[in-house]
Design an enzyme around this catalytic site. Structure first.
Site, PDB file in Angstrom:
ATOM      1  CG  MET A 203      -2.044  -1.022   1.166  1.00 11.22           C
ATOM      2  SD  MET A 203      -2.958  -1.151   2.721  1.00 11.22           S
ATOM      3  CE  MET A 203      -3.928   0.359   2.679  1.00 11.22           C
ATOM      4  CE  LYS A 282     -11.011   1.462  -5.336  1.00  9.91           C
ATOM      5  NZ  LYS A 282     -11.584   2.655  -4.663  1.00  9.91           N
ATOM      6  CG  ASP A 287      -9.211   6.817  -7.513  1.00 12.01           C
ATOM      7  OD1 ASP A 287      -9.427   7.287  -8.653  1.00 12.01           O
ATOM      8  OD2 ASP A 287     -10.087   6.756  -6.622  1.00 12.01           O
ATOM      9  CB  SER A 292     -15.189  12.770 -11.565  1.00 11.29           C
ATOM     10  OG  SER A 292     -16.132  12.380 -12.532  1.00 11.29           O
ATOM     11  CE  LYS A 294      -9.604   9.854  -5.586  1.00 12.23           C
ATOM     12  NZ  LYS A 294     -10.761   9.784  -4.691  1.00 12.23           N
ATOM     13  NE  ARG A 303       2.308   5.951  -1.028  1.00  9.90           N
ATOM     14  CZ  ARG A 303       2.106   7.029  -0.259  1.00  9.90           C
ATOM     15  NH1 ARG A 303       1.479   8.085  -0.753  1.00  9.90           N
ATOM     16  NH2 ARG A 303       2.504   7.051   0.997  1.00  9.90           N
ATOM     17  CG  ASP A 305      -8.423   3.733  -4.341  1.00 10.36           C
ATOM     18  OD1 ASP A 305      -9.018   3.453  -3.280  1.00 10.36           O
ATOM     19  OD2 ASP A 305      -9.003   4.096  -5.375  1.00 10.36           O
ATOM     20  CG  ASP A 364     -12.947   9.814  -7.361  1.00 14.40           C
ATOM     21  OD1 ASP A 364     -12.177   8.827  -7.423  1.00 14.40           O
ATOM     22  OD2 ASP A 364     -12.892  10.667  -6.460  1.00 14.40           O
ATOM     23  CD  GLU A 366     -11.885   4.472  -8.559  1.00 15.47           C
ATOM     24  OE1 GLU A 366     -12.587   5.488  -8.469  1.00 15.47           O
ATOM     25  OE2 GLU A 366     -11.174   4.037  -7.634  1.00 15.47           O
ATOM     26  NE  ARG A 368     -19.391   3.321  -6.219  1.00 12.05           N
ATOM     27  CZ  ARG A 368     -19.994   4.224  -5.440  1.00 12.05           C
ATOM     28  NH1 ARG A 368     -21.282   4.483  -5.579  1.00 12.05           N
ATOM     29  NH2 ARG A 368     -19.306   4.869  -4.508  1.00 12.05           N
TER      30      ARG A 368
HETATM   31 ZN   LIG Z   1     -12.091   6.865  -6.950  1.00 16.22          ZN
END
Ligand SMILES: [Zn+2]
Ligand SMILES: *[C@@H]1O[C@H](CO)[C@@H](O)[C@H](O)[C@H]1NC(C)=O
Ligand SMILES: *[C@@H]1O[C@H](CO)[C@@H](O)[C@H](O)[C@H]1NC(C)=O
Length: 521
Positions: A203, A282, A287, A292, A294, A303, A305, A364, A366, A368
């Site tokens: 992570m 996930k 991300d 959209s 951030k 990093r 995510d 964003d 993404e 799901r």
């Molecule tokens: Zn996202």
């Protein structure tokens, strides 16, 4: 290196009198480079006597009661998690760090939903080991404090620090069990903690290093080195296309970095036909939010995510190391979410593998999108249960902060097992609702069967879970939203600041429990 530095540092004739072989570190005979961490319990005000652990008492006897004497004259009784350091008490150790364990036998705290003894031991041992680390000793012996697993976890989790890309690294320190009792539980604690640290490394790693391809390679190599009962499939873009995982692909296509669908199998049960427990994680290795996009402040944290993929994969690696008798499958859709000329645009519609269409009103949301296809695919293994983990929503962090992972589940049995596991590990879970109430807010879309964001702003973690539920028919499914527990500032005392690797230990404990309970799930 180890023995040379020992001789060099040694002021005792004792040490150089026993020249050691290069392959036999002189730590066993030389005390000048070793610290010892021992626990002391809190006592009531009126009680004067110092109450040490069993190992502490034994050590005190060896030094003729000097430890207790020093403790009582050196200041007030040690508070929980605090440390006090003494030097030259015994030739084996240059320094002895005494750590406060709080009240003895505190047990399960019903308010806190965790075992307080275990948490106290983890925090205290972590603090003590860090003191020894600061003294730059290469060895530390640790008091098992009556719970060798918790003590080992505290040591290994507490000492971890990510310095992969720094030229100046913290000196290495080897952790050893003090005494000969409880070696098996100690070993188990080391493995649990190393599992969480593996998730932390993945992570924390920068997104230009921990790409989908690299992530899959690291986990694949780890697993294969541990057990022969594993199969690793690193599925490429062509496979993903053939599987018609268009929802996943719609996210991946915004980046130049190729997506990977990681599929790992661990066959631990002697019954190879036993239905597997399937994990889904996930794996967005970075991300940006996509179109959209951030806000730029703290975007670097994205990093991590892929925390869902990291924790479920690390839990499976750990279960394989522990030889847990259960069949496991791990699935991780891995890709980046970036804005480009090929990226998803708000209002785009894609058809997921399941056949359902999704209007992507926010690029964003993404996580799901990639999970929708992975969850649907998970059903093809005739799973006993499906558990997914995802840093899914900022709303989860708003709701619970870093205290607990939010669990959305259609199964009381699964919830009970996760909850019981988390009391033991101290990495807590809290049940969240999967009401129809939220489903209506994602199924009412102008252009498609589903919208990837809820109609209203409120309850964002719940509408996200309701969206995932549209791709699940399994009777035992749990969705873990780990966005709130992704990172540690200073809330968990035995974790330093950084990506937390939570709730890997809870997943491992859960796997172990499920391997012993073949009836309820
Ligand atoms: Zn996202
Ligand atoms: C000191 O080290 C020796 C040699 O390893 C060991 O036998 C002894 O038990 C140690 N004593 C203590 C108090 O740790
Ligand atoms: C592989 O699984 C079998 C049970 O099916 C077990 O007996 C064996 O010990 C396992 N091997 C490894 C290396 O885990």
């Amino acid at each position: 290196m180890q023995w040379a530095s020992c001789v060099f540092l040694s002021l005792l004739p004792f040490c150089s009198a026993f020249p050691t072989e290069a392959d036999e570190p002189c730590a066993s005979t030389c005390g000048t480079d070793k610290g010892l961490v021992l626990g002391v319990y809190a006592t009531e005000k009126e009680e004067k006597a110092v109450q040490l652990t069993k190992a502490g008492d034994a050590f005190d006897q060896v030094v003729s009661g000097k430890l207790k004497e020093l403790l009582s004259i050196s200041g007030p009784p040690l508070k929980k998690g605090k440390t006090r350091i003494f030097h030259a008490l015994h030739q084996n150790f240059s320094s002895v760090v005494i750590v406060g364990l709080g009240k003895k036998g505190a047990g399960v705290n019903e308010q806190e939903n965790w075992n307080e003894d275990k948490e106290n031991i983890r925090a205290a041992i972590a603090a003590g080991c860090r003191q020894v680390q600061d003294l730059e000793f290469p060895y530390v012996e640790v008091d098992p404090c009556g719970d060798p697993q918790a003590a080992a976890e505290g040591a290994i989790l507490g000492l971890y620090e990510y310095d992969e890309f720094k030229q100046k690294k913290k000196p290495a320190i080897e952790v050893q069990l003090h005494g000969s009792e409880g070696a098996e539980a100690w070993q188990k604690g080391l493995i649990y903690a190393e599992g969480q640290n593996l998730a932390r490394i993945l992570m924390e790693g920068p997104a230009n290093h921990v790409t989908p391809t690299r992530f899959a390679a690291v986990i694949g190599e780890k697993l294969k080195s541990i057990s022969s009962n594993v199969t690793v499939h690193i599925r490429d873009q062509a496979w993903i296309e053939a599987q018609e995982m268009r929802s996943f692909l719609s996210v991946a296509k915004g980046s130049e970095e190729p997506p990977v669908f990681l599929e790992i199998h661990y066959q631990g049960s002697s019954d190879t036909k036993e239905p597997p427990l399937v994990f889904v994680g996930k794996g967005i290795t970075f991300d940006s939010g996509g179109i959209s996009i951030k806000p730029s402040s703290n975007m670097d944290a994205m990093r991590a995510d892929m925390g869902g993929a990291a924790t479920i994969s690390s839990a499976i690696v750990t279960a394989a190391r522990l030889k847990v008798p259960i069949n496991l499958i791990g699935l991780a859709p891995l890709c980046e979410n970036l804005p480009s000329g090929k990226a998803n645009k708000p209002g785009d519609v894609v058809r997921a593998k399941s056949g359902k269409t999704i209007q992507i009103d926010n690029t964003d949301a993404e996580g799901r999108l990639v999970l929708a296809d992975a969850l649907y695919y998970a059903h093809s293994f005739n799973p006993r249960a499906i558990v997914d983990a995802a840093t899914l929503t900022g709303a989860m962090d708003i709701a619970l902060g870093s205290a607990a992972t939010g669990v959305f589940t259609n199964s009381k049995q699964l919830w009970d097992q996760l909850y019981e596991a988390s009391i033991v590990t101290g990495d807590r879970v809290w049940r969240m609702p999967l009401y129809e109430h939220y489903t209506k807010q994602v199924t009412d879309a102008p252009l498609a069967d589903l919208n990837n964001i809820g109609k209203y702003r409120s309850g964002g973690a719940c509408t996200a879970a309701a969206f995932l539920k549209e791709f699940v028919t399994a009777p035992h499914w749990a969705h873990l939203d780990i966005a709130g527990v992704m990172e540690n500032k200073d809330e968990v005392p035995y974790l330093r600041k950084g990506m937390a690797g939570r709730p890997t230990r809870t997943l491992v404990e859960f796997i172990t429990r499920l391997s012993q309970d073949k009836k309820s799930v």
